[in-house]
Scaffold this motif. Sequence first.
Motif, short mmCIF file in Angstrom:
data_model
loop_
_atom_site.label_atom_id
_atom_site.label_comp_id
_atom_site.label_asym_id
_atom_site.label_seq_id
_atom_site.Cartn_x
_atom_site.Cartn_y
_atom_site.Cartn_z
N UNK A 1 31.52 78.60 45.78
CA UNK A 1 31.37 78.77 44.39
C UNK A 1 32.56 78.15 43.83
N UNK A 2 33.79 78.58 44.36
CA UNK A 2 35.03 78.03 43.56
C UNK A 2 35.17 76.50 44.10
N UNK A 3 34.57 76.21 45.11
CA UNK A 3 34.95 74.68 45.39
C UNK A 3 34.11 73.89 44.30
N UNK A 4 33.07 74.09 44.08
CA UNK A 4 32.10 73.23 42.95
C UNK A 4 32.11 73.72 41.54
N UNK A 5 33.40 74.66 41.22
CA UNK A 5 33.28 75.08 39.92
C UNK A 5 33.46 74.10 38.64
N UNK A 6 34.34 72.97 39.21
CA UNK A 6 34.55 72.03 38.04
C UNK A 6 33.39 71.09 37.81
N UNK B 1 25.83 75.23 39.27
CA UNK B 1 24.45 75.79 38.91
C UNK B 1 23.59 75.81 39.83
N UNK B 2 23.42 74.65 40.79
CA UNK B 2 22.75 74.39 41.98
C UNK B 2 22.90 75.23 43.05
N UNK B 3 24.18 75.33 43.31
CA UNK B 3 24.94 76.03 44.26
C UNK B 3 24.66 77.68 44.11
N UNK B 4 24.90 78.12 42.76
CA UNK B 4 24.78 79.28 42.54
C UNK B 4 23.53 79.68 42.56
N UNK B 5 22.40 79.05 42.44
CA UNK B 5 21.16 79.31 42.48
C UNK B 5 20.79 79.37 44.08
N UNK B 6 21.41 78.66 44.83
CA UNK B 6 21.18 78.70 46.32
C UNK B 6 21.45 79.90 46.84
N UNK B 7 22.97 80.37 46.28
CA UNK B 7 23.53 81.54 47.01
C UNK B 7 22.60 82.83 46.27
N UNK B 8 22.17 82.69 45.10
CA UNK B 8 21.45 83.92 44.66
C UNK B 8 20.20 84.12 45.17
N UNK B 9 19.45 83.10 45.83
CA UNK B 9 18.25 83.26 46.62
C UNK B 9 18.25 82.91 47.97
N UNK B 10 19.50 83.10 48.56
CA UNK B 10 19.99 82.94 49.97
C UNK B 10 19.12 83.66 51.04
N UNK C 1 40.47 80.97 49.26
CA UNK C 1 39.43 81.09 48.39
C UNK C 1 38.40 80.16 48.18
N UNK C 2 38.69 78.85 48.39
CA UNK C 2 37.68 77.75 48.34
C UNK C 2 37.70 77.02 49.65
N UNK C 3 37.00 75.70 49.71
CA UNK C 3 36.48 74.95 50.92
C UNK C 3 37.53 73.71 50.80
N UNK C 4 38.52 73.75 50.18
CA UNK C 4 39.30 72.64 50.04
C UNK C 4 40.38 72.73 51.30
N UNK C 5 41.17 71.48 51.19
CA UNK C 5 42.38 71.78 52.30
C UNK C 5 43.50 71.41 51.84
#
Length: 317
Positions: free
Chosen positions: A132-137, A143-152, A278-282
């Motif tokens: 979520x922190x990676x795609x927050x921008x 919104x798509x990732x949040x929905x996937x996590x919600x229904x994971x 706290x994110x998936x960056x490098x």
Amino acid sequence: MEKEPSSSSDVSASNVGRVRNRRRANEVTTDGNKADGQTLLVSDRNKYKSMLIRTYSTVWMIGGFAFLVYMGHLYIWAMVVVIQIFMATELFNLLRKSSEEKQLPGFRLLNWHFFFTAMLFTYGRFLSRELVNTVSSDHLLYKLVSSLIKYQMFICYFLYISGFVWFILTLKKKTYKYQFKQYAWTHMILLTVFAQSSFTVANIFEGMFWFLLPASLIVINDIAAYLFGFFLGRTPLIKLSPKKTWEGFIGASVTTIISAFLLANVMGRSQWFTCPRKDLSTGWLQCDPGPMFKPEHYYLGDWAPQWVRKNISFSIC
């Protein structure tokens, strides 16, 4: 005149028997020498060639691992996933029977269906915050990732039930025992592979220090055991592995204990190793290290001579 050939043949037969017995005795003696642990440790002609091969492979593996550490947490996680896939492949093939597999086309694919379902369930729980922190921008992607996590959990449950129905539909009369055995074996593999690796991945993102220090100590212990056993080994440790020696075991133990203090002190000073990701960056990390990574100074008490108390102090990180 007719008896002489028979007597000579008897003598020759007895001589052949003696030669054969002598050869067998020599063969037994040779095998006994091979079974002797000390002979293997001291008089092995190929040990220097083996050492050279091990040195090359060790340098390449350590270099590759150091490169992954330099690249960051995400690449180390990818390494763990690749290792998991290889582990699962070996374990799936352990109880595989080709004669039974021919009667069950597509049954092997079912094992991998459960494997990737377990992977989605495990890493979806541990890495949801980082994702979520990676795609927050990006608002749409967020919104798509949040929905996937919600229904994971629902998605994982649906995939597992689909796999179970798939398993029921593939049952055949003459292969019930084999299929249920493979079904149970698959779940044992998933428990073995993902139970420990999930905690490993969680430790990686909480700070590379918690993964790198134990892994480095294992490497140091293995290398030290080999070197001490190679140059000083005389006393076999166990019969299961005759080239393991007490000298290698003791030398590796002492080396590992000393290395633990040194590596903890060095790694604890680097934010790249101690800061959580706290994110998936490098990108590079900056954080306020916790009290565990702040050095504390300890001075010797009154029992030590005065010149020692003035010149020597201990700093533990």
